[in-house]
Design an enzyme around this catalytic site. Sequence first.
Site, mmCIF file in Angstrom:
data_model
loop_
_atom_site.group_PDB
_atom_site.id
_atom_site.type_symbol
_atom_site.label_atom_id
_atom_site.label_comp_id
_atom_site.label_asym_id
_atom_site.label_seq_id
_atom_site.Cartn_x
_atom_site.Cartn_y
_atom_site.Cartn_z
ATOM 1 N N SER A 202 0.802 -1.221 0.000
ATOM 2 C CA SER A 202 0.000 0.000 0.000
ATOM 3 C C SER A 202 0.836 1.275 0.000
ATOM 4 C CB SER A 202 -0.964 0.009 1.190
ATOM 5 O OG SER A 202 -0.270 -0.201 2.402
ATOM 6 N N HIS A 255 1.330 4.885 4.161
ATOM 7 C CA HIS A 255 0.482 5.528 3.152
ATOM 8 C C HIS A 255 0.903 6.973 2.931
ATOM 9 C CE1 HIS A 255 -3.063 2.547 3.991
ATOM 10 N NE2 HIS A 255 -1.969 1.953 3.550
#
Length: 278
Positions: A202, A255
Amino acid sequence: MVRVIAISNLRLAQAFVDYMATRHVALEVKPDSQGAEIWLTDDEQLPQVQHELEQFLLDPLNPRYQAASWQSGNLHSNLPYQRFSYLQTLRSQAGPLTLSVMVLCIAIYILMQIVGDGAVMSWLAWPRDNSQYLQIWRWVSHAFLHFSLLHILFNLMWWWYLAGQMEKRLGTGKLLVLTIVSALFSGWGQSLFSGVNFGGLSGVVYALMGYVWLTGERAPERGISLPRGLMAFSVLWLVAGYFDILGLSIANAAHVSGLIIGLLMAFWDTRNSAKTTQ
């Protein structure tokens, strides 16, 4: 005119154009060597087109798009609907690095189900201390670890969509650099908050989001883009992770670190394009 998106499947591009025509929006298909580009005539209709495009990308084979081609009469063109193959579509919209990373992530996930998370992480997780710093694969290999089916499906879906178009348009080398740099910095950022017990693609995916979106905004001629609505959704998802709204264990620092790296790299790579358009 405004460039909306590049699509590798010319027939699907025409279907979207035909569908938008039923919404009284004039789009133009411009075939190129890798598929087709879709251009909008009226700039003021861009928000409507972007909204419809998001729905189209989620389900491009929905019967309403083919029905629009019937309605417009464009099925008489030499752009037949071919029998749909998920494997063919997967391969046609992704380069060798994109596909290799997907295969690697799936193989590691299967191995984790067989021998356990701990055994695999002992070899691939972020370096625990200076005794592991020279095991240089660890600085990147943490990105290939996934701990649930939902985790790997979500990441690989975004990876295929974003990395595929980047590799096709900008080359394998550019994707490789972004992948390594973003894996390194997103892993470092996450390790500051959670130690070494993390994994997943991610951080790299968020770097791709930032890179593809900003490049599309500043240098649309490069042929990669992420609709603003999808970018807004991604940012909202990131914010939701900080407030634990979804009750999921989310690597928020990875992230954010990845997104920042992607934006910075896109800003640097498009600096000359931005000057040209000013």
